[in-house]
Enzyme design. Sequence first.
Site, mmCIF file in Angstrom:
data_model
loop_
_atom_site.group_PDB
_atom_site.id
_atom_site.type_symbol
_atom_site.label_atom_id
_atom_site.label_comp_id
_atom_site.label_asym_id
_atom_site.label_seq_id
_atom_site.Cartn_x
_atom_site.Cartn_y
_atom_site.Cartn_z
ATOM 1 N N VAL A 11 0.825 -1.215 0.000
ATOM 2 C CA VAL A 11 0.000 0.000 0.000
ATOM 3 C C VAL A 11 0.858 1.263 0.000
ATOM 4 C CG1 VAL A 11 -1.541 1.370 1.479
ATOM 5 C CG2 VAL A 11 -2.090 -0.999 0.948
ATOM 6 N N ASP A 30 10.861 3.272 5.161
ATOM 7 C CA ASP A 30 10.625 1.917 5.657
ATOM 8 C C ASP A 30 11.763 1.542 6.580
ATOM 9 O OD1 ASP A 30 8.523 -0.441 4.432
ATOM 10 O OD2 ASP A 30 10.143 -1.082 5.773
ATOM 11 N N THR A 122 -5.313 -0.266 7.446
ATOM 12 C CA THR A 122 -6.662 -0.639 7.867
ATOM 13 C C THR A 122 -6.653 -0.839 9.374
ATOM 14 O OG1 THR A 122 -7.001 -1.712 5.741
ATOM 15 C CG2 THR A 122 -8.491 -2.345 7.531
ATOM 16 N N PHE A 152 -8.387 1.442 -0.620
ATOM 17 C CA PHE A 152 -9.235 0.384 -1.186
ATOM 18 C C PHE A 152 -8.573 -0.320 -2.372
ATOM 19 C CE2 PHE A 152 -11.985 3.559 0.774
ATOM 20 C CZ PHE A 152 -12.734 2.774 1.631
ATOM 21 N N GLU A 155 -4.331 -5.424 -4.923
ATOM 22 C CA GLU A 155 -3.045 -5.833 -5.492
ATOM 23 C C GLU A 155 -3.299 -6.355 -6.903
ATOM 24 O OE1 GLU A 155 -1.154 -8.596 -2.810
ATOM 25 O OE2 GLU A 155 -1.350 -7.180 -1.159
ATOM 26 N N GLY A 256 -14.779 -19.590 -6.558
ATOM 27 C CA GLY A 256 -13.395 -20.045 -6.472
ATOM 28 C C GLY A 256 -13.163 -20.874 -5.229
ATOM 29 N N CYS A 263 -5.720 -9.158 3.213
ATOM 30 C CA CYS A 263 -6.725 -8.265 3.807
ATOM 31 C C CYS A 263 -7.973 -8.977 4.314
ATOM 32 C CB CYS A 263 -7.114 -7.186 2.804
ATOM 33 S SG CYS A 263 -5.770 -6.034 2.492
ATOM 34 N N LYS A 324 -4.253 -14.523 -5.564
ATOM 35 C CA LYS A 324 -4.961 -14.198 -6.804
ATOM 36 C C LYS A 324 -3.903 -13.881 -7.855
ATOM 37 C CE LYS A 324 -5.591 -9.291 -5.886
ATOM 38 N NZ LYS A 324 -6.510 -8.180 -5.939
ATOM 39 N N ARG A 331 0.188 -14.263 1.171
ATOM 40 C CA ARG A 331 -0.401 -14.216 2.505
ATOM 41 C C ARG A 331 -1.821 -14.789 2.477
ATOM 42 N NH1 ARG A 331 1.088 -8.041 4.201
ATOM 43 N NH2 ARG A 331 0.832 -7.719 1.965
HETATM 44 N N1 LIG Z 1 -2.150 -5.126 0.558
HETATM 45 C C1 LIG Z 1 -3.316 -4.661 0.182
HETATM 46 O O1 LIG Z 1 -3.855 -5.021 -0.868
HETATM 47 C C2 LIG Z 1 -4.030 -3.635 1.036
HETATM 48 C C3 LIG Z 1 -5.121 -2.923 0.502
HETATM 49 C C4 LIG Z 1 -5.763 -1.965 1.290
HETATM 50 C C5 LIG Z 1 -5.337 -1.755 2.594
HETATM 51 N N2 LIG Z 1 -4.279 -2.469 3.095
HETATM 52 C C6 LIG Z 1 -3.836 -2.177 4.461
HETATM 53 O O2 LIG Z 1 -2.671 -1.361 4.374
HETATM 54 C C7 LIG Z 1 -1.766 -1.667 5.445
HETATM 55 C C8 LIG Z 1 -0.407 -2.043 4.873
HETATM 56 O O3 LIG Z 1 -0.546 -3.237 4.137
HETATM 57 P P1 LIG Z 1 0.622 -3.764 3.186
HETATM 58 O O4 LIG Z 1 0.074 -4.940 2.475
HETATM 59 O O5 LIG Z 1 1.180 -2.619 2.431
HETATM 60 O O6 LIG Z 1 1.688 -4.228 4.291
HETATM 61 P P2 LIG Z 1 3.226 -4.622 4.052
HETATM 62 O O7 LIG Z 1 3.551 -5.582 5.128
HETATM 63 O O8 LIG Z 1 3.450 -4.978 2.631
HETATM 64 O O9 LIG Z 1 4.023 -3.246 4.307
HETATM 65 C C9 LIG Z 1 4.163 -2.640 5.550
HETATM 66 C C10 LIG Z 1 5.545 -2.003 5.591
HETATM 67 O O10 LIG Z 1 5.645 -1.154 6.735
HETATM 68 C C11 LIG Z 1 6.969 -1.204 7.208
HETATM 69 N N3 LIG Z 1 6.992 -0.671 8.581
HETATM 70 C C12 LIG Z 1 6.419 -1.181 9.700
HETATM 71 N N4 LIG Z 1 6.644 -0.364 10.748
HETATM 72 C C13 LIG Z 1 7.357 0.690 10.298
HETATM 73 C C14 LIG Z 1 7.893 1.862 10.894
HETATM 74 N N5 LIG Z 1 7.709 2.142 12.184
HETATM 75 N N6 LIG Z 1 8.595 2.704 10.100
HETATM 76 C C15 LIG Z 1 8.782 2.454 8.794
HETATM 77 N N7 LIG Z 1 8.293 1.367 8.171
HETATM 78 C C16 LIG Z 1 7.595 0.494 8.908
HETATM 79 C C17 LIG Z 1 7.340 -2.660 7.060
HETATM 80 O O11 LIG Z 1 8.741 -2.838 7.052
HETATM 81 C C18 LIG Z 1 6.699 -3.004 5.718
HETATM 82 O O12 LIG Z 1 7.585 -2.818 4.635
HETATM 83 C C19 LIG Z 1 -2.443 -2.774 6.244
HETATM 84 O O13 LIG Z 1 -3.168 -2.192 7.308
HETATM 85 C C20 LIG Z 1 -3.398 -3.390 5.251
HETATM 86 O O14 LIG Z 1 -4.517 -3.989 5.873
HETATM 87 C C21 LIG Z 1 -3.625 -3.386 2.334
#
Ligand SMILES: NC(=O)c1ccc[n+]([C@@H]2O[C@H](COP(=O)([O-])OP(=O)(O)OC[C@H]3O[C@@H](n4cnc5c(N)ncnc54)[C@H](O)[C@@H]3O)[C@@H](O)[C@H]2O)c1
Length: 442
Positions: A11, A30, A122, A152, A155, A256, A263, A324, A331
Amino acid sequence: MRVAMIGAGYVGLVSGACLAELGHQVVCVDKDVRKVAALKMGETPIFEPGLPELIARNVGAGRLSFTSDLSDAVKGAAAVFIAVGTPSRPADGLADLSQVYGAAREVARVIDGYTLIVTKSTVPVGTGDEITRIVADVSPNAEVAVVSNPEFLREGAAIGDFMEPDRIVVGTSDPRARALMGELYAALTNKGVTLVFTERRGAEVIKYAANAFLATKITFINEIADLCEQAGADVQEVATGIGLDHRIGPKFLQPGPGYGGSCFPKDLLALLKAGHDFGVPIRSIETIISINEQRKRAMARKIIAACGGTVRGSTIAVLGLTFKADTDDMRESPAVSIITALQDAGANVRAYDPEGMVHAKSILNGVDLAADSYACAEGAAALVVLTEWNQFRSLDFARLKQALARPLIVDLRNIYKSTDMLAHGFTYVSIGRPAVGKARAE
Ligand SMILES: NC(=O)c1ccc[n+]([C@@H]2O[C@H](COP(=O)([O-])OP(=O)(O)OC[C@H]3O[C@@H](n4cnc5c(N)ncnc54)[C@H](O)[C@@H]3O)[C@@H](O)[C@H]2O)c1
């Protein structure tokens, strides 16, 4: 505007690159130093179509940069986004907010001047209040507005989803924060995208409610598929027939092996737990979670049944491991449960995925990973499609048939037409449609 994006995952990285594309000055932070080093070298640490090009263009234009030094990025930023992970807490299924609160504390220490802290992760309802408390505690004089701006994007289609969203939700009652968030997204709202302002708690609930509704749609069509299978109807026809009703809509009606991914599973669980905490158990969500959980092992039983009742000692070829298509994300992929159940039943599993192999190596035990679809099929008793990758749609079926020990395809994504599979001489078992070919492969 100057923007800091904390968390450069699926995200944060997409959001950061897209905000830079909209003309903002974005620094992605990060704490994973290897990820940051890779990004600085011009490598994209995740598979997301179009993302490498988008990053390169905006880095080249001087609008996008990467660092592991949070304070550097936050100082002088008008908006600090928190886009860190919120996984399920293994002990109780609640959202683990330690990354969010940790990031909020770090941000609070270095913030200067009026700053928006925008939660993109989220998070359960009430998290914005807790972030506000944390900031006040760490930095009592900081001038901040804590805003909820749930994401929203999907991926695999993340850039399109960010740049042309169905809506943008911004939860805050602070007029100054609303104005700044409006400015941040002006390039999109000027093109007609709807920006919905809500109270912060409303925005937090919207994200979970949206995911829960989508997971419900998937689960519903999966159950209707099971009915179709028994009753001799074709679920694809049924999905088309109900999806054309505007009140229902055609999306998320593809049957499916059960929903998965980073998520839906964790967000439904977190919503369920939040309901309990507020004294309002959400029974529908409880049921959806349980149906989806049972479905994955039921899919393994379906494969075993198609193989004549046993897979002991047989090699089963699996195409697709990611939850997907068009992502490398494994995950909570249904493939993991299905493969484990097949192994429990004595099968040797060989698998191939176009982008998921690196993650698969660390997640799957005892699975033989093949170099391509044909190598995967070699000598196998059945070919099972678990992810709807485009490249699986147009395989050389004559070659595939020759490679397999018997011509059996179990397609848990309905990517093929039954008539085509029959014409190629396969026994073909799919979801919610009558099986074709020899009813049972020997
Ligand atoms: N993946 C999706 O499709 C999606 C879609 C909508 C919402 N979300 C939500 O977005 C959020 C992030 O999801 P994601 O899939 O991107 O997670 P992710 O695990 O891919 O990425 C999170 C990143 O944050 C970094 N991080 C953690 N703590 C940190 C800090 N203190 N300082 C700097 N970096 C830090 C981690 O190293 C990691 O790279 C979640 O809450 C998820 O539910 C995800």
